[in-house]
Design a protein around this motif. Structure first.
Motif, short mmCIF file in Angstrom:
data_model
loop_
_atom_site.label_atom_id
_atom_site.label_comp_id
_atom_site.label_asym_id
_atom_site.label_seq_id
_atom_site.Cartn_x
_atom_site.Cartn_y
_atom_site.Cartn_z
N LYS A 1 39.18 27.99 35.03
CA LYS A 1 40.57 27.94 35.48
C LYS A 1 40.61 27.30 36.86
CE LYS A 1 42.66 30.47 32.20
NZ LYS A 1 43.81 30.00 31.38
N ASN A 2 41.78 26.77 37.20
CA ASN A 2 42.01 26.30 38.56
C ASN A 2 42.61 27.43 39.40
OD1 ASN A 2 41.27 23.44 38.45
ND2 ASN A 2 43.00 23.27 37.02
N PHE A 3 42.36 27.40 40.70
CA PHE A 3 43.07 28.31 41.58
C PHE A 3 44.57 28.05 41.44
CE2 PHE A 3 39.00 28.11 44.03
CZ PHE A 3 38.70 29.46 44.00
N GLY A 4 45.34 29.10 41.18
CA GLY A 4 46.77 28.93 41.04
C GLY A 4 47.24 28.79 39.61
N ASP A 5 46.33 28.77 38.65
CA ASP A 5 46.76 28.73 37.25
C ASP A 5 47.49 30.02 36.91
OD1 ASP A 5 45.75 26.24 36.80
OD2 ASP A 5 44.08 26.88 35.54
N ASP A 6 48.47 29.93 36.02
CA ASP A 6 49.22 31.10 35.59
C ASP A 6 48.29 32.16 35.03
OD1 ASP A 6 51.49 29.75 36.29
OD2 ASP A 6 52.14 29.31 34.24
N TYR A 7 48.58 33.41 35.39
CA TYR A 7 47.91 34.59 34.83
C TYR A 7 46.41 34.63 35.14
CZ TYR A 7 52.26 34.58 32.19
OH TYR A 7 53.60 34.54 31.85
N PHE A 8 46.01 33.99 36.25
CA PHE A 8 44.60 34.00 36.62
C PHE A 8 44.43 34.35 38.09
CE2 PHE A 8 41.04 31.61 38.59
CZ PHE A 8 39.98 32.32 38.00
N LEU A 9 43.52 35.28 38.38
CA LEU A 9 43.11 35.59 39.74
C LEU A 9 41.59 35.64 39.78
CD1 LEU A 9 45.53 38.48 40.86
CD2 LEU A 9 45.57 36.10 41.61
N ALA A 10 41.01 34.85 40.65
CA ALA A 10 39.56 34.95 40.90
C ALA A 10 39.31 36.12 41.82
CB ALA A 10 39.06 33.66 41.52
N ASN A 11 38.29 36.91 41.52
CA ASN A 11 37.96 38.02 42.40
C ASN A 11 36.96 37.58 43.48
OD1 ASN A 11 35.38 38.05 41.22
ND2 ASN A 11 35.87 39.74 39.84
N TYR A 12 36.61 38.51 44.37
CA TYR A 12 35.74 38.15 45.48
C TYR A 12 34.33 37.81 44.99
CZ TYR A 12 33.24 38.35 49.92
OH TYR A 12 32.46 38.05 51.01
N LYS A 13 33.84 38.53 43.99
CA LYS A 13 32.50 38.21 43.46
C LYS A 13 32.45 36.75 43.01
CE LYS A 13 32.58 41.67 40.48
NZ LYS A 13 33.65 42.54 40.98
N GLN A 14 33.51 36.30 42.34
CA GLN A 14 33.55 34.91 41.87
C GLN A 14 33.69 33.94 43.04
OE1 GLN A 14 36.93 35.78 39.28
NE2 GLN A 14 35.73 35.16 37.50
N ILE A 15 34.60 34.24 43.96
CA ILE A 15 34.84 33.33 45.08
C ILE A 15 33.60 33.23 45.96
CG2 ILE A 15 36.17 32.99 47.20
CD1 ILE A 15 38.58 34.21 45.72
N SER A 16 32.95 34.36 46.25
CA SER A 16 31.78 34.32 47.13
C SER A 16 30.62 33.58 46.45
CB SER A 16 31.36 35.74 47.52
OG SER A 16 31.06 36.52 46.38
#
Length: 895
Positions: A39-54
């Motif tokens: 997914k892209n950051f900002g896609d509908d119905y999607f949130l990346a968590n900190y584990k993924q972002i880090s």
């Protein structure tokens, strides 16, 4: 100086113009968010968590020579707290030098203007950009991830210039909360059922949303990590703090801020907010992004100190926030009539429409780029200006200066002669009155080591040190203006670059009376109106108005160790006493009780441990670690044996910030306790498990208030660990159980609204003092928003043991009690004995507080109810009133 300020304002618009893109392929292959997450950051119905972002940041670190990821500490829940440093490869090669230049210019010590200009020419603008501080404001973390990706992958002219001119510190401000909120949102497979509502606990372990109210107190792990970077390592010139949500009918609120501005801030900083804010608004307009508002478009002022961007402003940093709409679940921009007309505070309105998360991410990255573009184009200016602000702060600390405030101005204006006369004479008289010698700003603050609770004063010093304030300590006794001070006393000179913060921590705030319409309601401050930390912590200090020198050594510790105390009169002693005046004595008492020692209290509240039950080594260790003296006793005054009470602290499903702060305080002072939720309260038989129950503000509902019961069908959908927390305290079910608990000998402590609501339910001889003609006073007559008031304290009462005769209470439209005539079983603990109790902040109509009771104890059945109207634990800042709770957490009897 004025030429630079005019340049800042003149270039604000041009500094916001995006460069023409001449995009080139990046030198290395960079993984896209889509490739990483699907997914892209900002896609509908999607949130990346900190584990993924880090993990993604660490991958980008390996793939890009523009980025280095560093751990700046651990979070409250033990996660690595990461910062991504993004700049050009050439800058990375000399990062230590650039950091040192930033530090030298911020501290402004030992530099000539020519040297500072040379450093500004050599240095790079250091810009802090964060996200996710409030984890339920989900845009912050997602835009941060997108912006880091863009800055390491794009090679257009603007990006390359930004990388060359700036060192960007990208910081995720709340990793724990990002994991909690994102995992909660993503837990459902059906995207239409995804929501961030119903979170089971606070998104910062203890304080949730108040994690942005801690930056001068610096109590939490994440705050300490951030303050270390800001004020000890990198000293950025610009700070950008992302928040949600924008005012209805708009997309984003951005500076300039509305009045009032704090009078301690440097004028160039106030103008810097306006200049950078104009650049941000201009960029959005040029890019065809409508819906940005400023100033009166939101409640955000330049007065308060305590948030990340607010505290930074008192360190000469152009620090700003934005508040923007956005949700992973698509939403709508509503029609708000007054937001549709263009004006100075909303130049480019937006029409009502459907809104997607990706649009908010794009607005955020545009604003990030506007900030970086400004920093790039004005690089030498922002570097030299932070030096100039610091230099002038040092100069102000070395000369006679006066900080004017509205109360002083009104007093002088009222005493000026009226009628005809020479204007020059009138002007001269006004300035003479405003600049009386006794009204000068201090050259220094002296904190004597001889005060009754010097360990708490040391904690105050640590709060200053963690925010980068220069502190000195006396290596031997010294004298200033005829007064002798012992070795170990602290001295804080105001001749330092962060002087605005120093003054703000010691001096009272004087908020103006803001009534937009005469006779109408006041405009409340964005947050608190007064907070003077030295007052809140009960620190004794002297204001030195004349220059002086002495045997002073600069404190270099990040955390100053407690001043060692001693075990004295040891030989032949059969018991040892600890002073109740010291907060740390409660830690020592709790350790002794935990070890099984026999602890008592004298009539004055002092603790006594009999015999050598604590062991010589244990007492010596505590004296050294806690700064608490143990004094040997050979004879005994009447004593009351104590034991640790079985303490329950109210909390609720989803978490209460007030309860979370209390939990943190109790842990710091080593009081054992357990949390109690509505289902356990409703079950009754509370005396079998608890001796004391603490209800913080907001815990107990008002009689007559209809509390909608929570859906019991939802319990099964909760994780098992939270199912016994589901439910609300109710008048019908819960309060009778609390009455039963008190009648049977229990102690209830109630704070704020809980105190007044419980008194009403129990029909105590306690009423509202703030009434007139049978109605509670309106804000047009009494308005005290988050300020410090001085009250008289009866320290002969056990609950107030160790307190001084007067104390500063944090008051935020708090209850004030009236005791019914001839009431029995009621003890007045603290009360307002003056028509002018205001110490710091804003108290319109404060005369109505006279004779009102701030704290009382009431006997009920075989138990007692202890009522506190003011916030005696507010954000863990008022150490001066902590004892009022601590004393209630012991019961009589041997362990």
């Amino acid at each position: 100086m004025m030429r630079r300020i005019r340049t800042l304002l003149a270039l604000a618009a041009t500094a916001s113009m995006p460069a023409v893109s001449t995009a080139q392929a990046p030198a290395n292959r960079i993984t896209t968010p889509k490739e990483e997450f699907g997914k892209n950051f900002g896609d509908d119905y999607f949130l990346a968590n900190y584990k993924q972002i880090s993990a993604y940041w660490q991958k980008l670190d390996r793939e890009s020579d523009r980025m280095v990821v560093q751990e700046i500490g651990k979070t409250a829940e033990g996660r690595p707290h990461l910062m991504a440093i993004v700049t050009s490869p050439a800058n990375h090669a000399k990062l230590a030098r650039l950091k040192d230049i930033s530090r030298q210019l911020a501290m402004a010590e030992g530099l000539s203007d020519a040297q500072a200009r040379a450093l500004a020419k050599e240095g790079k603008a250091v810009v802090w950009i964060d996200g996710g501080l409030h984890a339920t404001e989900t845009l912050g973390a997602q835009q941060l991830g997108q912006m880091v990706y863009e800055m390491v992958s794009r090679s257009d002219d603007e990006t390359m210039r930004l990388l060359d001119d700036c060192v960007i510190l990208f910081v995720h401000a709340n990793p724990d909360g990002n994991d909690l909120v994102s995992d909660w949102y993503m837990r459902r497979a059906d995207t239409l059922q995804r929501t961030t509502s119903g979170l089971p606990r606070l998104y910062q372990k203890y304080i949730g949303h108040d994690n942005n109210r801690d930056f001068f107190g610096s109590t939490q792990a994440e705050t300490e990590n951030i303050n270390r970077v800001l004020y000890h390592e990198w000293f950025p010139q610009i700070l950008y703090n992302h928040h949600q949500s924008g005012p209805a009918g708009t997309i984003v609120w951005s500076p300039p801020l509305r009045d009032p501005y704090n009078y301690n801030l440097h004028p160039a900083l106030v103008l810097g907010f306006q200049s950078l804010g104009a650049a941000m608004h201009t960029r959005l307009a040029i890019e065809g992004k409508p819906g940005a508002t400023m100033r009166s478009g939101g409640p955000y002022d330049g007065w308060w100190n305590g948030g990340i961007r607010n505290t930074a402003a008192f360190h000469n940093v152009i620090a700003l926030l934005t508040e923007m709409i956005g949700s992973p679940t698509p939403m709508r921009v509503p029609f708000v009539a007054q937001r549709q007309l263009p004006g100075a505070d909303i130049a480019f309105p937006i029409a009502p429409q459907e809104w997607r998360f990706r649009q908010s991410v794009e607005y955020s990255t545009s604003l990030n780029r506007a900030v970086l573009d400004y920093a790039s184009r004005m690089r030498e200016n922002v570097l030299f200006n932070i030096y100039t602000m610091g230099k002038q702060s040092i100069e102000r600390g070395n000369t006679d200066t006066w900080t004017i405030n509205p109360k002083r101005l009104a007093d002088v204006a009222a005493r000026l002669p009226q009628g005809a006369g020479a204007a020059s004479e009138r002007d001269a008289l006004a300035m003479t009155e405003l600049r009386k010698p006794e009204l000068r700003d201090p050259r220094a603050y002296i904190i004597p080591a001889s005060q009754p609770d010097f360990p708490t004063a040391t904690k105050f010093i640590n709060a200053l040190r963690e925010t980068g304030i220069t502190v000195n300590r006396a290596s031997r006794d010294f004298t200033v203006q005829g007064k002798r001070y012992p070795a170990g006393s602290f001295v804080v000179f105001t001749a330092q670059s962060f002087r605005p913060h120093v003054i703000d921590m010691f001096e009272p705030q004087v908020h103006p009376d803001v009534f937009p319409v005469p006779g109408g309601p006041p405009t409340p401050p964005y947050d608190n109106a007064g907070w003077t930390l030295a007052f809140q912590m009960g620190v004794e200090f002297d204001r030195a108005l004349e220059p002086f020198t002495g045997p002073f050594v600069k404190v270099t510790d990040w955390n100053v160790k407690m001043p060692s105390a001693a075990v004295t009169e040891f030989t032949g002693a059969s018991a040892f006493a600890m002073p109740a005046t010291m907060n740390n004595s409660f830690i020592a008492a709790n350790r002794l009780l935990k070890a099984g020692a026999e602890v008592s209290r004298l009539a004055n509240g002092d603790f006594v441990v009999r015999g050598r039950q604590a062991s010589d080594d244990a007492m010596i260790t505590m004296a050294v670690q806690l700064g608490v003296p143990f004094t040997g006793m050979r004879g005994f005054d009447p004593e009351t044996p104590i034991k640790r009470a079985r303490v329950a602290l109210w909390d609720r499903y989803g978490g209460s910030m007030e309860s979370g702060w209390t939990r943190w305080i109790l842990e710091q002072f080593e009081f054992p306790f357990e949390r109690i939720f509505a289902p356990a309260l409703d079950a009754g038989t509370l005396n079998s498990k608890h001796d004391v129950i603490v209800f913080v503000d907001g815990a107990i509902p008002r009689v007559g208030l209809q509390v909608r019961p929570q859906d019991t069908a939802s319990i099964a959908d909760l994780p098992a660990e939270f199912q016994n927390q589901w439910g609300r305290v109710s008048v019908e079910r819960t309060l009778p159980k609390i009455k039963e608990f008190v009648d049977n000998g229990g102690t209830v402590v109630a704070i704020g609204s809980s105190a007044m609501n419980l008194a009403e339910f129990l029909k105590l001889p306690i009423t509202d003092h703030l009434v007139e003609n049978g109605a509670h006073l309106p804000r047009t007559k009494l308005f005290v928003p988050g300020s410090l008031l001085r009250a008289r304290v009866d320290s002969t009462q056990g609950i107030a043991a160790g307190m001084t005769s007067f104390a500063d209470f944090f008051f935020d439209d708090s209850p004030v009690f009236a005791i019914a005539p001839n009431a029995r079983g009621v003890t007045k603990l603290a009360w307002f004995d003056s028509e002018t109790p205001l110490r710091s902040g804003w108290a319109w109509g404060q005369k109505y507080l006279k004779d009102g009771v701030a704290a009382a104890q009431v006997s009920v059945g075989r138990g007692r109810v202890i009522l506190f109207g003011p916030e005696i634990l507010q954000r863990a800042q008022p150490h001066g009133t902590f004892k009022l709770l601590f004393n209630a957490l012991y019961t009589r009897g041997s362990p």
